[in-house]
Scaffold this motif. Structure first.
Motif, PDB file in Angstrom:
ATOM      1  N   GLN A 176     -28.577 -20.413   5.609  1.00 53.69           N
ATOM      2  CA  GLN A 176     -28.359 -22.026   5.816  1.00 53.69           C
ATOM      3  C   GLN A 176     -29.369 -22.966   4.942  1.00 53.69           C
ATOM      4  OE1 GLN A 176     -28.765 -23.510   9.769  1.00 53.69           O
ATOM      5  NE2 GLN A 176     -28.344 -25.574   9.208  1.00 53.69           N
ATOM      6  N   ASP A 204     -23.438 -19.267   6.602  1.00 52.27           N
ATOM      7  CA  ASP A 204     -24.091 -20.406   7.351  1.00 52.27           C
ATOM      8  C   ASP A 204     -24.189 -21.421   6.484  1.00 52.27           C
ATOM      9  OD1 ASP A 204     -25.465 -21.534   9.113  1.00 52.27           O
ATOM     10  OD2 ASP A 204     -27.149 -19.938   9.391  1.00 52.27           O
ATOM     11  N   GLU A 205     -23.220 -22.272   7.011  1.00 51.91           N
ATOM     12  CA  GLU A 205     -23.027 -23.582   6.433  1.00 51.91           C
ATOM     13  C   GLU A 205     -22.972 -23.619   4.759  1.00 51.91           C
ATOM     14  OE1 GLU A 205     -24.766 -26.732   8.400  1.00 51.91           O
ATOM     15  OE2 GLU A 205     -24.895 -25.981  10.209  1.00 51.91           O
ATOM     16  N   THR A 257     -27.064 -20.436  13.998  1.00 51.26           N
ATOM     17  CA  THR A 257     -27.844 -19.549  12.963  1.00 51.26           C
ATOM     18  C   THR A 257     -28.506 -18.415  13.719  1.00 51.26           C
ATOM     19  OG1 THR A 257     -28.244 -21.519  11.752  1.00 51.26           O
ATOM     20  CG2 THR A 257     -29.861 -19.724  11.409  1.00 51.26           C
TER      21      THR A 257
HETATM   22 MG   LIG Z   1     -28.253 -23.380  11.801  1.00 53.62          MG
END
Ligand SMILES: [Mg+2]
Ligand SMILES: Nc1ncnc2c1ncn2[C@@H]1O[C@H](COP(=O)(O)OP(=O)(O)OP(=O)(O)O)[C@@H](O)[C@H]1O
Lengths: 289, 332, 254
Positions: C86, C172-173, C44
């Motif tokens: 995220q 991000d994810e 991140t």
């Molecule tokens: Mg992360």
């Protein structure tokens, strides 16, 4: 030379009063992150209590100070329990501003209802009134007393925060409140104690500074901004910051009043805008991003 | 691979024009009630309308952008002084004075915004106070221009459209102010739902997210401050014209604090909240403060605390949800 | 051909901790790259560095050959660099439609208009309703974000990213927190993107990584320890060591 010395004593004394009152607010804003606009209202309660104690109960000045500080702390307890607790470390400054303005109004209204809306003098004991000869000229004894009070306050706070168990816990809570909880430090108690300390200092400053910032019905509103500015310029939570900001602003304001009475306030706020714009976290502050 | 997505988006629900017309009608009706029921209090009601512009203006920056400010009276005061000074020096056409007020307010708004919108939290609050106090100090000291603490008096505007005189019963002033309130309110209703207004609300919610969709946040906020200054300017100019004087109270810290209270009382982030807050607060003040200013302070203090604790979104939010529940109850 | 995004020797420390340590990579047109690594590896942080949220202590970023270190966040977005978060960061008090419409209007530079209606402009509405329909969010268009379930909010993150029509998209994810039966929609949406943009996806679910990526970057303790095809990543000794076996578990997630 004479003038310079007068300006200097007045400025330093004024700065010290600002410091004693504002440092409480500064600690509170550093630890609990609460923009307490009602700080001056508690200083005002202190002033009203001291005035009442001396003029109606005829106690000695020193006893009156003690009564005022303890009395103000007692009065502040319900406010802490019922109101301030809700807004500690809340990110939204608007809510804090509104609640503490509300508290200020309430205190102004109630205090003036009880004690009557008039200027409250706090008569000085003979020891502190009159001038004191310091060799080449004389200065008002009370000014020196205030300066001494300021220095003692600064030193004791420094000792309290740097050297005691309480200070360690306090600093831990400032930096990592979540971690402090995990370590078994009861932040709730730390907060309450700090709140009492802050209010006590405010009341103390209100009483000893009454010669310079007179206790009057709208005291809480009149100086609300000044105290906040000191903290903001110095940086919340910093003793050095509050001390230097108080001195700086005391000097600016006093010099302005002596030399350019027309534009005193104007330059004061211009200085504030410049400093805050350039150092948004204060001269000695840290960002809490 | 997914094929054509079936589109289940609900039909659009609002009819913007209808809503705007409704607002205009509602204000006109309330205004007419005031006019016919309280013919002796028109001067007060005109002042109320003047202040309501300031509260609407504050709503734009506080309610829609999330900026905490305790110096908003500056915009209002500067505009009032600008219109007043222009009038004393010979510009007497009310519409011209209004334009001057709007211009001055906008300028002041842009300057304030440039200083205040740069930061969040404590520095923002302190800067807003300092800007307000700076203007107040200037107004006090530039005595030759503003009349200082005596105030600026002798403001006698000419006839509206060259026909209607500002009479001593404030009828013209009231109706003129009301008409302008309706225009400004409708314009604002539209404005807050425009892309610009919507984006301001988005910035209030999460400014980092706004940056991440490509919005330059600071210039937007400064611009919004400019609009807000224009609205405050309307109020300032109208108040200067209708009362004939401009005093230091127009730029004072107390005024800034007071309008914040009005806004929160009604409900920040709603135009109707701003209006409702002004009406309720000023009528109460008119009645109670006249009796005893300290009782008034106690009352306002208590009220503020209660609002923050029990209805932080102001009175308009519960009122709206009640209305919604009632209409739903009827529908089902 | 110059790369769409290039990172040159990027480093960043927090206090004494080197969270990003001399990282270099490029993303070219059409790239579908997965960035994986254990928790706390600095994935991140790397995205935050690219978007300008935090500044690197050393190194340079380039978009299409132009250095962007001095650019602000919005200026980078205007050059086509878009991310998702995220932990969701949405405009919580606005409706889902408003969230997406704002991104569309910002992209089309009509977000400064003072008096036009916003979300309901026909062309804007057509665009957001298509995006929402593809992600199965169309029914929720007029709900406030704050009222929605977390999984639905995750999809809105993606919707905003798509609405900006990026040249480089950093996810991000995106699938974390999304209910399992909805996860394929994410891949579908990514597959519908123009072929010539670059997509970097941080992801823990290896099934998804295999379906999505043509190239994998592995980050461990701030350093890039592997770059190669998805096939090779499982065989790599370093990577296995970095994950200490937890990586094998990740594959087994149903
Ligand atoms: Mg992360
Ligand atoms: N602003 C910050 N200040 C200090 N340390 C930070 C900051 N941001 C991240 N870190 C630290 O940097 C390290 C990497 O964090 P990062 O969030 O980039 O990891 P990640 O690879 O995304 O992990 P995850 O898989 O859990 O999302 C962590 O140890 C984290 O604590």
């Amino acid at each position: 030379m004479r003038l310079a010395l007068s300006i200097l004593t007045d400025a330093v004394a004024y700065g010290m009063v600002l410091f004693i009152i504002s440092i409480g607010l500064s600690i509170m804003m550093g630890l609990m992150r609460v923009v307490n606009l009602a700080h001056g209202a508690f200083a005002m309660i202190g002033g009203y209590l001291a005035s009442y104690a001396i003029r109606d109960l005829h106690v000695h000045y020193s006893v009156a100070i003690l009564l005022a500080v303890v009395g103000t702390i007692l009065v502040s307890i319900p406010f802490e329990l019922l109101l301030y607790r809700r807004i500690y470390r809340k990110s939204d400054p608007l809510i804090q501003v509104l609640m503490t303005i509300g508290i200020t109004f309430l205190i102004i209204g109630v205090v003036n209802f009880i004690f009557g809306p008039s200027l409250k003098t706090i008569p000085l004991p003979p020891l502190l009134s009159g001038p004191l000869d310091i060799g080449f000229r004389s200065v008002p004894t009370h000014r020196l007393f205030v300066i001494a009070c300021g220095l003692v306050t600064a030193l004791s706070l420094w000792w309290l925060i740097e050297k005691t168990e309480f200070g360690i816990k306090l600093r831990a809570s400032v930096d990592h409140s979540g971690m402090a909880d995990a370590l078994g430090i009861r932040t709730e108690i730390i907060y309450a104690a700090t709140f009492a300390l802050a209010i006590g200092l405010g009341a103390f400053g209100g009483v000893v500074g009454a010669e310079i910032l007179p206790i009057e019905p709208f005291y809480a509103l009149r100086y609300m901004v000044t105290f906040l500015v000191v903290v903001s310029v110095g940086g919340a939570g910093s003793i050095m910051g509050a001390l230097s900001a108080s001195m700086l602003l005391g000097l600016a304001d006093t010099t302005g009043k002596y030399l350019a009475p027309e534009f005193g306030e104007f330059f004061f706020y211009l200085a504030v805008i410049c400093i805050v714009f350039l150092f948004p976290h204060g001269l000695f502050g840290r960002s809490h991003a | 691979m997914t094929g054509i997505a079936t589109n289940d988006v609900p039909a659009r629900r609002r009819l913007p024009l209808l809503q705007e017309a409704g607002s205009a009608l509602a204000i006109a009706v309330i205004g007419a009630i005031g006019y016919y029921l309280f013919p002796d209090d028109l001067a007060f009601l005109t002042r109320l309308i003047g202040i309501s512009f300031l509260v609407l203006s504050l709503d734009l920056v506080t309610g829609y952008c999330g900026i905490a400010t305790l110096g908003h009276a500056a915009q209002f005061g500067v505009a009032a002084y600008a219109a007043g000074i222009a009038c004393v020096r010979g510009v007497t056409d009310p519409l011209a004075l209004l334009a001057i007020g709007i211009f001055a307010g906008t300028l002041m708004g842009l300057i304030s915004g440039a200083l205040i919108a740069r930061f969040r939290g404590l520095p923002q609050l302190v800067l807003s106070i300092a800007v307000g106090q700076l203007v107040a100090a200037l107004a006090n000291k530039l005595q030759w221009l503003t009349g200082g603490s005596d105030g600026l008096s002798g403001i006698t505007p000419g006839k509206v459209f060259g026909i209607y005189n500002f009479d001593m019963y404030s009828r013209t002033a009231y109706l003129f102010s009301l008409a302008i309130l309706i225009i400004v309110f409708v314009a604002l209703t539209r404005f807050v739902r425009s892309p610009f207004g919507l984006m301001c609300r988005a910035i209030k919610d999460d400014d980092l997210r706004a940056k991440m969709i490509g919005v330059a946040v600071y210039p937007r906020l400064v611009l919004m401050y400019g609009v807000s200054g224009a609205v405050a300017g309307v109020g300032g100019a109208l108040t200067a014209m209708s009362t004939g004087v401009v005093g230091l109270d127009g730029v004072a810290f107390e005024r800034s604090a007071e309008v914040l209270v009005m806004l929160v009382l009604g409900g920040a982030g709603h135009l109707w909240g701003a209006l409702a807050g002004t009406i309720i607060f000023m009528i109460f003040e008119h009645i109670v403060a006249a009796a005893n200013p300290f009782h008034w302070m106690t009352l306002v203090g208590l009220l503020l605390i209660l609002i923050v604790v029990f209805a932080p979104k102001g009175l308009i939010e519960p009122a709206l949800s009640l209305a919604r529940r009632l209409t739903k109850g009827r529908a089902s | 051909m110059t790369a769409l995004l290039e990172a040159r020797n990027i480093s960043r420390s927090f206090g004494g901790l080197r969270v990003t340590d001399d990282v270099s990579f490029t993303l070219g047109a059409g790239d579908r790259v997965a960035l994986i690594g254990p928790n706390g590896a600095g994935k991140t942080t790397l995205v935050n560095l690219i978007t300008g949220d935090i500044a690197p202590s050393a190194g340079q970023f380039l978009i299409s050959g132009e250095e962007i270190n001095g650019l602000s966040i919005p200026e980078r977005v205007q050059r086509g660099l878009v991310r998702t978060f995220q932990t969701t960061r949405l405009f919580q008090n606005l409706t889902v439609a408003d969230n997406v419409a704002l991104a569309i209007m910002q992209r089309r530079r009509i977000s400064k208009r003072f008096f036009s209606v916003s979300t309901e402009r026909p062309d804007v509405r057509a665009e957001w309703s298509e995006i929402l329909a593809n992600l199965g969010l169309d029914r929720l268009a007029y709900r406030k974000v704050v009222e929605l379930a977390y999984g639905q909010q995750r999809l809105i993150e993606l919707a905003i990213g798509l609405a900006l029509r990026p040249k480089v998209l950093l996810l991000d994810e995106p699938a974390a927190g999304v209910p399992h039966d909805e996860a394929p929609k994410i891949l579908d949406a990514i597959n519908q993107l123009p072929a010539d943009i670059a997509v970097l996806m941080i992801e823990h679910d290896m099934d998804l990584v295999f379906k999505f990526a043509t190239r994998v970057l592995v980050l461990a303790a701030g350093r890039l320890i592997f770059e190669g095809s998805p096939k090779d990543v499982t065989a790599d000794h370093e990577v296995r060591r970095a994950y200490l076996g937890s990586y094998a578990d990740a594959r087994r997630v149903p």
